[in-house]
Design an enzyme around this catalytic site. Structure first.
Site, PDB file in Angstrom:
ATOM      1  N   GLY A 150       0.989  -1.305  -0.133  1.00 30.90           N
ATOM      2  CA  GLY A 150      -0.104   0.105  -0.116  1.00 30.90           C
ATOM      3  C   GLY A 150       0.762   1.329   0.138  1.00 30.90           C
ATOM      4  O   GLY A 150       2.183   1.232   0.300  1.00 30.90           O
ATOM      5  N   LYS A 151       0.247   2.263  -0.544  1.00 30.41           N
ATOM      6  CA  LYS A 151       1.113   3.615  -0.600  1.00 30.41           C
ATOM      7  C   LYS A 151      -0.134   4.575  -0.504  1.00 30.41           C
ATOM      8  O   LYS A 151      -1.245   4.815  -1.190  1.00 30.41           O
ATOM      9  CB  LYS A 151       1.596   3.881  -1.744  1.00 30.41           C
ATOM     10  CG  LYS A 151       2.508   4.974  -1.987  1.00 30.41           C
ATOM     11  CD  LYS A 151       3.367   5.052  -3.128  1.00 30.41           C
ATOM     12  CE  LYS A 151       2.530   5.123  -4.488  1.00 30.41           C
ATOM     13  NZ  LYS A 151       2.124   6.485  -4.547  1.00 30.41           N
ATOM     14  N   GLY A 152       0.114   5.827   0.537  1.00 34.53           N
ATOM     15  CA  GLY A 152      -0.494   6.792   0.593  1.00 34.53           C
ATOM     16  C   GLY A 152       0.137   8.140   0.198  1.00 34.53           C
ATOM     17  O   GLY A 152       1.073   8.292  -0.410  1.00 34.53           O
ATOM     18  N   ALA A 155       3.117   7.788   3.208  1.00 34.16           N
ATOM     19  CA  ALA A 155       3.679   6.872   3.749  1.00 34.16           C
ATOM     20  C   ALA A 155       3.749   5.346   2.759  1.00 34.16           C
ATOM     21  O   ALA A 155       2.709   5.481   1.733  1.00 34.16           O
ATOM     22  CB  ALA A 155       3.135   6.246   5.022  1.00 34.16           C
ATOM     23  N   ALA A 156       4.370   4.579   2.922  1.00 34.88           N
ATOM     24  CA  ALA A 156       4.452   3.212   2.025  1.00 34.88           C
ATOM     25  C   ALA A 156       4.383   2.391   3.160  1.00 34.88           C
ATOM     26  O   ALA A 156       5.068   2.443   4.116  1.00 34.88           O
ATOM     27  CB  ALA A 156       5.447   3.314   1.174  1.00 34.88           C
ATOM     28  N   VAL A 157       3.664   1.133   2.683  1.00 33.45           N
ATOM     29  CA  VAL A 157       3.247  -0.011   3.718  1.00 33.45           C
ATOM     30  C   VAL A 157       4.030  -1.201   3.128  1.00 33.45           C
ATOM     31  O   VAL A 157       3.569  -1.529   1.771  1.00 33.45           O
ATOM     32  CB  VAL A 157       1.983  -0.171   3.945  1.00 33.45           C
ATOM     33  CG1 VAL A 157       1.923  -1.448   4.930  1.00 33.45           C
ATOM     34  CG2 VAL A 157       1.205   1.033   4.844  1.00 33.45           C
ATOM     35  N   ASP A 349      -9.704  11.732   9.065  1.00 33.70           N
ATOM     36  CA  ASP A 349      -9.720  11.296   7.884  1.00 33.70           C
ATOM     37  C   ASP A 349     -10.307   9.722   7.673  1.00 33.70           C
ATOM     38  O   ASP A 349      -9.542   9.018   6.977  1.00 33.70           O
ATOM     39  CB  ASP A 349      -8.130  11.297   7.527  1.00 33.70           C
ATOM     40  CG  ASP A 349      -7.704  11.114   5.816  1.00 33.70           C
ATOM     41  OD1 ASP A 349      -8.519  11.212   5.320  1.00 33.70           O
ATOM     42  OD2 ASP A 349      -6.298  10.628   5.695  1.00 33.70           O
TER      43      ASP A 349
END
Length: 575
Positions: A150-152, A155-157, A349
């Protein structure tokens, strides 16, 4: 209680209260004069308990003593000006009223006592996180990092696993974060997973550090909101003394564990590594040693959490949950939001991308709220934020900001109240859960600044009427007319497990309510970690409901349900 008995009892009580009032009136005056004469400090007024009257009298709720005082005063004024049949009627009405209200209060006192006893039992049953936090794992080198999941925007996961450590002696402590031995196997559709959860049971979130400096103290201060869901052993002991200022210079709150809120098991700073996909996905935030044109700092914050198969949005893109599953999913979001509100945290959020999802042994989705980078969690905030300048940050994702937040204008003394803002966002996400488009995304066109409630699109006809009612109430523009997350959750609990018989607030209804609460408590205690149908998610929801029992919140929920069902019945008759 028969009418004859109520009348006689009311007359007796009215006469005794009247006699006490006449006898004590002079004493009260003398005591007041003495108090005024010898008073040293300011007077202290005790708060009188509120009387639980039926919902049709909700605008006239007052304490029984206050009601008696008002009627006594009116009666005395009429009595001293001359006796008349009207005076006798006033005192007769007072006697009858006291008798009838006293019986109602006695029933409510018994139900309130039942709620308190049940709450005390279930509050002792603390939620245990599925990952056991142990004594080490505070370095990036302790983990094997896999692919990006995942990526927001900040941040990246990545999937991760603790490195293999040979078994220790029984008297020594293990050095890594490991899965609990009795953790049940997670069932999930293969199309929703991007990794093997058995091979990579953990997830590591790498925050992007632009402008926070490279010292551990500066990084922890700048990103302290991410630590709100952190466990008690998440930070290394020597790091706990750091004052995590956050954005407003005060220590942020830490929330306790809850089945519908993510848990951060480890938090540490480390040098930014070149992880898979970094050069392609987020080259601009890399440090200069990894990308000459990068703007990031050399060190950043890493968070270790449980790995989940997918986000809520990913799940809803490929699957349509049943109506019951959808109701349970919405209820989990409300329980998570209520848990945060009770501990003074507003997420700010909330959206389907920030909700993770897994499945219990029966395949029922379990939801957890994640990504607290935009949250309001200051220890002195009480969910209210002074908004005196446009530089004050109101939260993320303007499409799902509640009306009272998005329309707020900065000024002297202006305060934004976030106590019901996340509950409003749950109402918007519910459209996605039940297979429709979110009405507040641009594709649909409604704007939370200016929409009217009548413009809300209808939900699918398969959605239960009680659930539709909850969603409509959550999306009311005025916070004063919107139920809290706790009240909305209670409405769904009663609708799912209580049946229509509980939507009554008279004496018979209160007895049914108490009996139902005791029955639910017995079922949950007997079934343990599994619900009536063997469903672990339902059992967690019922335990959360019983541990947060409050009679007034429950009566408010019942009042909303009764109102909604009466409106529905009227519509059917008119059609």
């Amino acid at each position: 209680m028969s009418v004859k008995h109520a009348i006689s009892r009311g007359l007796e009580l009215g006469r005794s209260v009247l006699q006490l009032g006449l006898l004590k009136s002079g004493g009260r005056v003398a005591a007041k004069l003495r108090a005024d004469r010898f008073r040293v400090g300011p007077s202290v007024r005790t708060v009188q308990p509120q009387a639980f009257l039926p919902s049709r009298y909700r605008y006239y709720r007052t304490s029984l003593r206050g009601l008696a005082a008002q009627l006594q005063s009116a009666g005395f004024r009429r009595g001293f000006t001359g006796g008349s049949p009207r005076n006798r009627a006033v005192f007769l009405a007072f006697g009858l009223g006291v008798g009838l209200i006293e019986q109602q209060l006695e029933d409510d006192r018994k139900t309130a006592a039942t709620c308190e006893e049940i709450q005390a039992v279930f509050r002792k049953k603390k939620f245990q996180s599925p990952l056991k936090s142990l004594s080490s794992g505070y370095k990036l080198e302790d983990y094997i990092i896999g692919n990006q999941v995942g990526k927001g925007s900040n941040a990246a996961v990545y999937e991760a696993a603790a490195k293999f450590v040979p078994p220790k002696q029984t008297d020594s402590k293990s050095s890594l974060v490991e899965l609990r031995e009795d953790e049940e196997e997670v069932q999930k559709p293969r199309s929703l997973t991007c990794c093997s959860l058995k091979k990579f049971p953990l997830a590591i979130k790498m925050l992007w550090n632009i402008g926070a400096g490279s010292s551990s103290e500066a990084i922890l201060k700048s990103m302290s909101q991410e630590l709100v869901p952190a466990g008690p052993l998440a930070l290394k002991q020597e790091k706990e003394h750091i004052t995590l200022n956050g954005d407003f210079g005060v220590l942020p709150r830490r929330v306790s564990a809850h089945p519908n809120v993510i848990r951060v098991h480890r938090a540490f700073t480390a040098d930014v590594p070149l992880l898979p996909g970094a050069q392609e996905e987020y080259p601009d935030v890399l440090p200069a040693r990894l990308n000459p044109f990068g703007l990031g700092n050399n060190r950043t914050l890493f968070l270790v959490m449980k790995n989940y198969p997918c986000t809520l949005r990913q799940y809803l893109d490929v699957t349509s949950p049943s109506c019951r599953q959808g109701s349970l999913m919405m209820l989990q979001l409300l329980e998570g939001v209520d848990h945060l509100c009770r501990q003074g945290v507003a997420h700010r959020d909330l959206k389907s991308d920030n909700v993770l999802l897994e499945f219990d042994s029966d395949g029922c989705p379990r939801l957890v709220i994640t990504d607290f980078g935009c949250c309001l969690a200051q220890s002195d905030s009480c969910l209210q934020l002074p908004y005196n300048t446009t530089w004050v940050y109101k939260g993320g994702n303007s499409s799902l900001m509640a009306p009272e937040v998005i329309t707020a204008l900065p000024g002297h003394g202006v305060v934004i109240d976030y106590s019901k803002a996340d509950a409003w966002a749950v109402g918007a996400i519910a459209y996605e859960i039940f297979g429709d488009h979110n009405p507040f995304y641009r594709a649909v066109g409604l704007d939370s600044r200016s929409y009217q409630e009548k413009q809300l699109p209808p939900l699918p006809s398969t959605v239960p009427a009680d659930v539709q009612l909850v969603i409509r109430l959550l999306l009311r523009r005025k916070p004063s007319q919107r139920p809290s997350a706790r009240v909305a959750a209670n409405m769904l609990h009663v609708s799912l497990w209580g049946g229509k018989a509980l939507a009554s607030q008279d004496s018979a209804g209160m007895k049914k309510l108490a009996d139902w609460l005791l029955c639910q408590s017995a079922v949950v205690l007997l079934k343990g970690c599994r619900g009536p149908s063997g469903n672990r998610v339902e059992a967690e929801l019922q335990q959360s409901f019983l541990s947060n029992l409050d009679l007034e919140d429950l009566r408010t929920a019942l009042g909303f349900l009764l109102y909604g069902r009466e409106q529905q019945h009227a519509c059917i008759l008119s059609a």
